[in-house]
Scaffold this motif. Structure first.
Motif, PDB file in Angstrom:
ATOM      1  N   ALA A  10       0.843  -1.195   0.000  1.00 48.36           N
ATOM      2  CA  ALA A  10       0.000   0.000   0.000  1.00 48.36           C
ATOM      3  C   ALA A  10       0.882   1.250   0.000  1.00 48.36           C
ATOM      4  N   ASP A  13      -0.006   7.878   2.549  1.00 48.35           N
ATOM      5  CA  ASP A  13      -0.482   9.219   2.242  1.00 48.35           C
ATOM      6  C   ASP A  13       0.473  10.219   2.899  1.00 48.35           C
ATOM      7  N   HIS A  19      -2.035   6.657   7.232  1.00 44.30           N
ATOM      8  CA  HIS A  19      -3.067   6.340   6.243  1.00 44.30           C
ATOM      9  C   HIS A  19      -2.400   5.859   4.952  1.00 44.30           C
ATOM     10  N   ARG A  21      -3.114   3.771   0.885  1.00 45.21           N
ATOM     11  CA  ARG A  21      -4.061   3.467  -0.190  1.00 45.21           C
ATOM     12  C   ARG A  21      -3.544   2.265  -0.963  1.00 45.21           C
ATOM     13  N   THR A  46       0.898  -3.663   5.616  1.00 39.51           N
ATOM     14  CA  THR A  46       0.661  -2.238   5.848  1.00 39.51           C
ATOM     15  C   THR A  46       0.974  -1.857   7.288  1.00 39.51           C
ATOM     16  N   PRO A  76     -10.253   0.679  -5.483  1.00 38.51           N
ATOM     17  CA  PRO A  76      -9.427   1.353  -4.474  1.00 38.51           C
ATOM     18  C   PRO A  76      -9.806   0.920  -3.064  1.00 38.51           C
ATOM     19  N   TYR A  78      -8.681   1.802   1.247  1.00 43.91           N
ATOM     20  CA  TYR A  78      -8.012   2.733   2.142  1.00 43.91           C
ATOM     21  C   TYR A  78      -7.729   2.031   3.467  1.00 43.91           C
ATOM     22  N   ASP A  80      -6.299   2.494   7.362  1.00 41.55           N
ATOM     23  CA  ASP A  80      -5.980   3.395   8.471  1.00 41.55           C
ATOM     24  C   ASP A  80      -5.296   2.594   9.563  1.00 41.55           C
ATOM     25  N   GLN A  99     -13.601   0.656   1.823  1.00 39.99           N
ATOM     26  CA  GLN A  99     -13.802   0.990   0.418  1.00 39.99           C
ATOM     27  C   GLN A  99     -15.036   1.873   0.312  1.00 39.99           C
ATOM     28  N   GLU A 100     -15.066   2.688  -0.715  1.00 43.58           N
ATOM     29  CA  GLU A 100     -16.231   3.539  -0.918  1.00 43.58           C
ATOM     30  C   GLU A 100     -17.267   2.828  -1.771  1.00 43.58           C
ATOM     31  N   PRO A 105     -18.025   5.562   2.741  1.00 40.14           N
ATOM     32  CA  PRO A 105     -17.006   4.616   3.221  1.00 40.14           C
ATOM     33  C   PRO A 105     -17.662   3.402   3.893  1.00 40.14           C
TER      34      PRO A 105
END
Length: 283
Positions: A10, A13, A19, A21, A46, A76, A78, A80, A99-100, A105
């Motif tokens: 990953a 950010d 964070h 992605r 990650t 995609p 994400y 955290d 995921q969105e 989210p």
């Protein structure tokens, strides 16, 4: 970098510490859902990155407990992370993957993990002690086992994950493929990566969940959604084939547990897991 390592790496950010992605693809899926073991490796790598950035000297996930909340799909993702503690012997953190969906989210899974340095923890007497109660199963050699080249038409289209792996299931546990399940809640296989990538603790998080559900041999084919998975990495594996066993001792009230073990080429028990999953629905 191997295909597997690329898939589980990953990108951090730069504006939001902790964070990350990732881009998920169907290459690591079963049906339309990403394999739970692959996702565990992604979370494990990650969190390893996050702990290292926080100054941790503990690269290896020795215990990771994940709760699966919804099916992750291609697209995609994400991640955290939170570093809970970096100590002398171990470090601990947690990570969540979202995921969105339609701009909202949706959390897919969350894990808490403890990391250590397996080389520093190693004891010269370890092998003798763990063999007092457990010995490596005696299975048919890999060349006598069922591989993906023997898969029936359409099988690999339904299980793209298997295209990425070299899994050789043993003849005594593979009858379900021909419509002849054994009636025993057990599946065993040999495992290695086709590109020659050596096994390590991060890879073993996927290997613990790389076989079909044991319910296939109970004449219960179909998707068996994982609710929770607890994995323990006991030692760093040596290069070579891994021997993997999955077994259930209890199936009731729509749920079953699945215990997995991984043995390396030296005959050492290197990883174990237990997961709770839902029994596939008939019809």
């Amino acid at each position: 970098m191997s295909t597997f390592d690329e898939a589980i790496t990953a990108t951090p950010d730069p504006e939001r510490p902790g964070h990350f992605r990732a881009a998920l693809t169907n290459d690591w899926s079963i049906g339309n859902a990403l394999n739970g073991g692959f996702l565990l490796s992604l979370l494990g790598r990650t969190l390893q990155q996050a702990l290292t950035s926080a100054g941790s000297k503990h690269p290896d996930p020795v215990s990771i407990s994940a709760t699966y909340l919804s099916a992750a799909v291609e697209g995609p993702a994400y991640l955290d992370t939170e570093v809970i503690r970096t100590g002398r012997s171990v470090s601990t953190g947690q990570v969540a993957l979202t995921q969105e969906v339609d701009g909202v989210p949706v959390e897919r899974l969350r894990a808490t993990a403890t990391y250590a340095d397996l080389d520093a923890l190693a004891d010269p007497d370890d092998a003798q002690r763990n063999l007092l109660t457990r010995t490596m199963p005696q299975l048919a050699p890999p060349e006598e086992c069922w591989g993906k080249e023997q898969a029936p038409p359409g099988f690999l289209d339904l299980v793209p994950l298997q295209r990425q792996l070299d899994v050789r299931m043993t003849p005594d546990t593979v009858g379900w493929i021909d419509g002849k399940p054994t009636g025993e809640g057990r599946i065993s296989a040999w495992f290695r990566m086709p590109d020659g990538r050596d096994p390590d603790p991060i890879l073993m998080l996927m290997v613990l969940d790389c076989l079909p559900p044991v319910t296939f041999n109970l004449d219960l084919p179909g998707w068996a959604p994982t609710l929770s998975l607890m994995a323990n990495v006991r030692a760093r594996p040596v290069p070579g084939w891994l021997l993997v066993t999955h077994e259930t001792r209890m199936l009731s009230h729509g749920l079953f547990e699945e215990d997995a073990e991984i043995w390396d080429a030296s005959g050492n028990l290197v990883a174990q897991s237990r997961q709770l999953a839902m029994v596939p629905k008939k019809g």
